[in-house]
Design an enzyme around this catalytic site. Structure first.
Site, PDB file in Angstrom:
ATOM      1  N   LYS A   7     -60.848  14.299  19.358  1.00 63.55           N
ATOM      2  CA  LYS A   7     -59.338  14.813  19.126  1.00 63.55           C
ATOM      3  C   LYS A   7     -59.567  16.395  18.403  1.00 63.55           C
ATOM      4  O   LYS A   7     -60.679  16.814  18.167  1.00 63.55           O
ATOM      5  CB  LYS A   7     -58.854  14.068  18.164  1.00 63.55           C
ATOM      6  CG  LYS A   7     -59.468  13.902  16.789  1.00 63.55           C
ATOM      7  CD  LYS A   7     -59.195  14.907  15.904  1.00 63.55           C
ATOM      8  CE  LYS A   7     -59.934  14.775  14.527  1.00 63.55           C
ATOM      9  NZ  LYS A   7     -59.841  15.687  13.569  1.00 63.55           N
ATOM     10  N   PRO A  37     -70.085  16.832  19.851  1.00 61.95           N
ATOM     11  CA  PRO A  37     -70.854  17.336  18.494  1.00 61.95           C
ATOM     12  C   PRO A  37     -70.427  16.411  17.594  1.00 61.95           C
ATOM     13  O   PRO A  37     -69.442  16.183  17.034  1.00 61.95           O
ATOM     14  CB  PRO A  37     -70.788  18.600  18.498  1.00 61.95           C
ATOM     15  CG  PRO A  37     -69.707  18.894  19.645  1.00 61.95           C
ATOM     16  CD  PRO A  37     -69.368  17.896  20.257  1.00 61.95           C
ATOM     17  N   GLN A  85     -70.411  16.392  13.031  1.00 57.40           N
ATOM     18  CA  GLN A  85     -69.999  17.347  11.655  1.00 57.40           C
ATOM     19  C   GLN A  85     -69.097  18.443  12.416  1.00 57.40           C
ATOM     20  O   GLN A  85     -69.370  19.423  12.185  1.00 57.40           O
ATOM     21  CB  GLN A  85     -71.146  17.611  11.323  1.00 57.40           C
ATOM     22  CG  GLN A  85     -71.927  16.602  10.482  1.00 57.40           C
ATOM     23  CD  GLN A  85     -72.647  17.223   9.369  1.00 57.40           C
ATOM     24  OE1 GLN A  85     -73.433  17.844   9.458  1.00 57.40           O
ATOM     25  NE2 GLN A  85     -72.553  16.440   8.267  1.00 57.40           N
ATOM     26  N   ALA A  86     -68.178  18.102  13.481  1.00 55.30           N
ATOM     27  CA  ALA A  86     -67.457  19.132  14.046  1.00 55.30           C
ATOM     28  C   ALA A  86     -65.989  19.222  13.857  1.00 55.30           C
ATOM     29  O   ALA A  86     -65.294  20.126  14.205  1.00 55.30           O
ATOM     30  CB  ALA A  86     -67.760  18.935  15.411  1.00 55.30           C
ATOM     31  N   LEU A  99     -64.133  17.033  15.347  1.00 54.62           N
ATOM     32  CA  LEU A  99     -63.475  16.516  16.581  1.00 54.62           C
ATOM     33  C   LEU A  99     -63.181  14.864  16.577  1.00 54.62           C
ATOM     34  O   LEU A  99     -62.939  14.275  17.405  1.00 54.62           O
ATOM     35  CB  LEU A  99     -64.602  16.757  17.676  1.00 54.62           C
ATOM     36  CG  LEU A  99     -64.536  18.369  18.063  1.00 54.62           C
ATOM     37  CD1 LEU A  99     -65.970  18.743  18.726  1.00 54.62           C
ATOM     38  CD2 LEU A  99     -63.341  18.931  18.663  1.00 54.62           C
ATOM     39  N   SER A 151     -64.872   8.457  14.651  1.00 57.04           N
ATOM     40  CA  SER A 151     -63.685   7.859  14.534  1.00 57.04           C
ATOM     41  C   SER A 151     -63.372   7.188  15.873  1.00 57.04           C
ATOM     42  O   SER A 151     -62.797   6.131  15.883  1.00 57.04           O
ATOM     43  CB  SER A 151     -62.452   8.547  13.867  1.00 57.04           C
ATOM     44  OG  SER A 151     -63.109   9.085  12.625  1.00 57.04           O
ATOM     45  N   SER A 152     -63.343   8.186  16.853  1.00 57.77           N
ATOM     46  CA  SER A 152     -62.939   7.600  18.188  1.00 57.77           C
ATOM     47  C   SER A 152     -63.961   6.468  18.447  1.00 57.77           C
ATOM     48  O   SER A 152     -63.441   5.619  19.117  1.00 57.77           O
ATOM     49  CB  SER A 152     -63.133   8.808  19.133  1.00 57.77           C
ATOM     50  OG  SER A 152     -63.087   8.385  20.405  1.00 57.77           O
ATOM     51  N   ASP A 176     -59.032   8.513   9.951  1.00 54.99           N
ATOM     52  CA  ASP A 176     -58.705   9.271  11.358  1.00 54.99           C
ATOM     53  C   ASP A 176     -58.633   8.049  12.370  1.00 54.99           C
ATOM     54  O   ASP A 176     -58.485   8.680  13.542  1.00 54.99           O
ATOM     55  CB  ASP A 176     -59.619  10.395  11.614  1.00 54.99           C
ATOM     56  CG  ASP A 176     -59.645  11.787  10.930  1.00 54.99           C
ATOM     57  OD1 ASP A 176     -58.588  11.812  10.385  1.00 54.99           O
ATOM     58  OD2 ASP A 176     -60.330  12.521  10.993  1.00 54.99           O
TER      59      ASP A 176
HETATM   60  O1  C5P Z   1     -61.398   8.382   5.457  1.00 59.81           O
HETATM   61  P1  C5P Z   1     -62.737   9.096   5.637  1.00 59.81           P
HETATM   62  O2  C5P Z   1     -63.715   7.997   5.403  1.00 59.81           O
HETATM   63  O3  C5P Z   1     -62.721   9.665   6.992  1.00 59.81           O
HETATM   64  O4  C5P Z   1     -62.872  10.285   4.665  1.00 59.81           O
HETATM   65  C1  C5P Z   1     -63.870  10.781   4.173  1.00 59.81           C
HETATM   66  C2  C5P Z   1     -63.726  11.647   3.138  1.00 59.81           C
HETATM   67  O5  C5P Z   1     -63.013  12.851   3.399  1.00 59.81           O
HETATM   68  C3  C5P Z   1     -63.121  10.894   2.015  1.00 59.81           C
HETATM   69  O6  C5P Z   1     -64.189  10.219   1.383  1.00 59.81           O
HETATM   70  C4  C5P Z   1     -62.502  11.973   1.241  1.00 59.81           C
HETATM   71  O7  C5P Z   1     -63.605  12.757   0.491  1.00 59.81           O
HETATM   72  C5  C5P Z   1     -62.252  13.016   2.325  1.00 59.81           C
HETATM   73  N1  C5P Z   1     -60.784  13.147   2.697  1.00 59.81           N
HETATM   74  C6  C5P Z   1     -59.643  13.286   1.796  1.00 59.81           C
HETATM   75  N2  C5P Z   1     -58.408  13.295   2.177  1.00 59.81           N
HETATM   76  C7  C5P Z   1     -58.165  12.669   3.359  1.00 59.81           C
HETATM   77  C8  C5P Z   1     -59.317  12.463   4.473  1.00 59.81           C
HETATM   78  C9  C5P Z   1     -60.509  12.260   3.901  1.00 59.81           C
HETATM   79  O8  C5P Z   1     -59.844  13.994   0.807  1.00 59.81           O
HETATM   80  N3  C5P Z   1     -56.703  12.532   3.895  1.00 59.81           N
END
Ligand code: C5P
Length: 276
Positions: A9, A91, A93-94, A96, A100-101, A133
């Site tokens: 995405k 990739p 840490q991008a 993208l 999640s996908s 995501d």
């Molecule tokens: O929900 P997810 O595990 O993908 O989020 C990873 C990290 O990104 C969270 O622990 C948080 O530090 C940060 N995050 C955030 N606000 C969001 C989404 C993610 O602060 N809306």
């Protein structure tokens, strides 16, 4: 056996509205799936097994595919085991949304292999428990997302556009980028703004509030954005928490540095009832 595409995405815009009492950030973002993606193959097996073409990807319980399998078992009570193979093209840490996908694709696949015990809405709701995501991927590929990202308002597909996805070899950790962001506490006032309407008023209002903290964390990203803009693209924006950029417009003469991941992609939506 079931083989499914798992699209990446981009965030056409991403605004951070403020920091929430639970530590997450309240977002307002337009997400779009593209035809750069991974492939996942699923079959029933005597025990869980996950393999991947890329040795750098962890294939243990920390992988979102494993988390999605556990989630599906817990929610449905169906205790089957699965063999999963991941052909990794997106990739990491991008920004993208590759992981999640993969998780969303896994939930869709397990549901299909099990004779559809859950609705798409169930899968979407459950998936928010393992990542902000993931619910987006159960839209049809174009959606306005709010909350942590997990409140998904499906939109009609955009006219398909081509874009370049460019990523430097350095990647960024999402929590680290958010840590660098000095977001004010969330207020009622910012919640009432209509960012979607503002984006679609011509010319489109591309913005990503995570660029500033990402560039502070990794200063060469700012120079990369400038050099991409000089290639003639109309729009060069970081996607999600980076470090990849998407470039829209006429950059046909573009020449990219050797250390960059560079891939031409297109917006790609799915049809209701089918995966991407
Ligand atoms: O929900 P997810 O595990 O993908 O989020 C990873 C990290 O990104 C969270 O622990 C948080 O530090 C940060 N995050 C955030 N606000 C969001 C989404 C993610 O602060 N809306």
């Amino acid at each position: 056996m079931l083989r499914l595409f798992s699209p990446a995405k981009i965030n056409l815009f991403l605004k951070v509205l403020g920091k929430r009492p639970d530590g997450y950030h309240e977002l307002s973002s337009l997400f779009q799936t593209i035809d750069l993606g991974d492939f996942l193959t699923f079959s029933f097996h005597s025990e869980d097994s996950l393999t991947c073409t890329d040795p750098v990807i962890p294939i243990d319980e920390s992988n979102l595919i494993s988390k999605a399998i556990h989630l599906f078992r817990r929610k449905t009570g169906i205790q089957k085991k699965y063999k999963v193979h991941l052909e990794k093209n997106v990739p990491i840490q991008a920004g993208l949304g590759g992981g999640s996908s993969n998780a969303a694709t896994t939930l869709w696949a397990l549901n299909q292999l099990s004779g559809h015990p859950a609705t798409t809405e169930d899968l979407q709701k459950w998936s928010a428990e393992i990542g902000s995501d993931i619910p987006f991927f159960f839209s049809e590929g174009t959606a306005y997302c709010t909350g942590r990202g997990e409140h998904v308002q499906s939109l009609l597909p955009q006219p398909s556009r081509s874009c370049w996805i460019i990523k430097p070899s350095i990647g960024l950790s999402t929590p680290e980028v958010y840590k660098r962001l000095s977001a004010a506490p969330l207020s009622e006032e910012v919640m009432r703004r209509d960012d979607l309407k503002a984006f679609f008023s011509e010319p489109y209002f591309y913005v990503n509030d995570l660029e500033k903290p990402a560039f502070a964390l990794c200063p060469p990203l700012s120079a990369l954005k400038d050099s991409l803009k000089q290639q003639g693209f109309d729009v060069v924006m970081m996607t999600g928490s980076g470090s990849a950029f998407f470039c829209l417009g006429d950059g046909r003469q573009a020449v990219f540095g050797e250390n960059l991941f560079a891939c031409k992609a297109h917006f790609r939506n799915r049809k209701a009832g089918f995966w991407y």
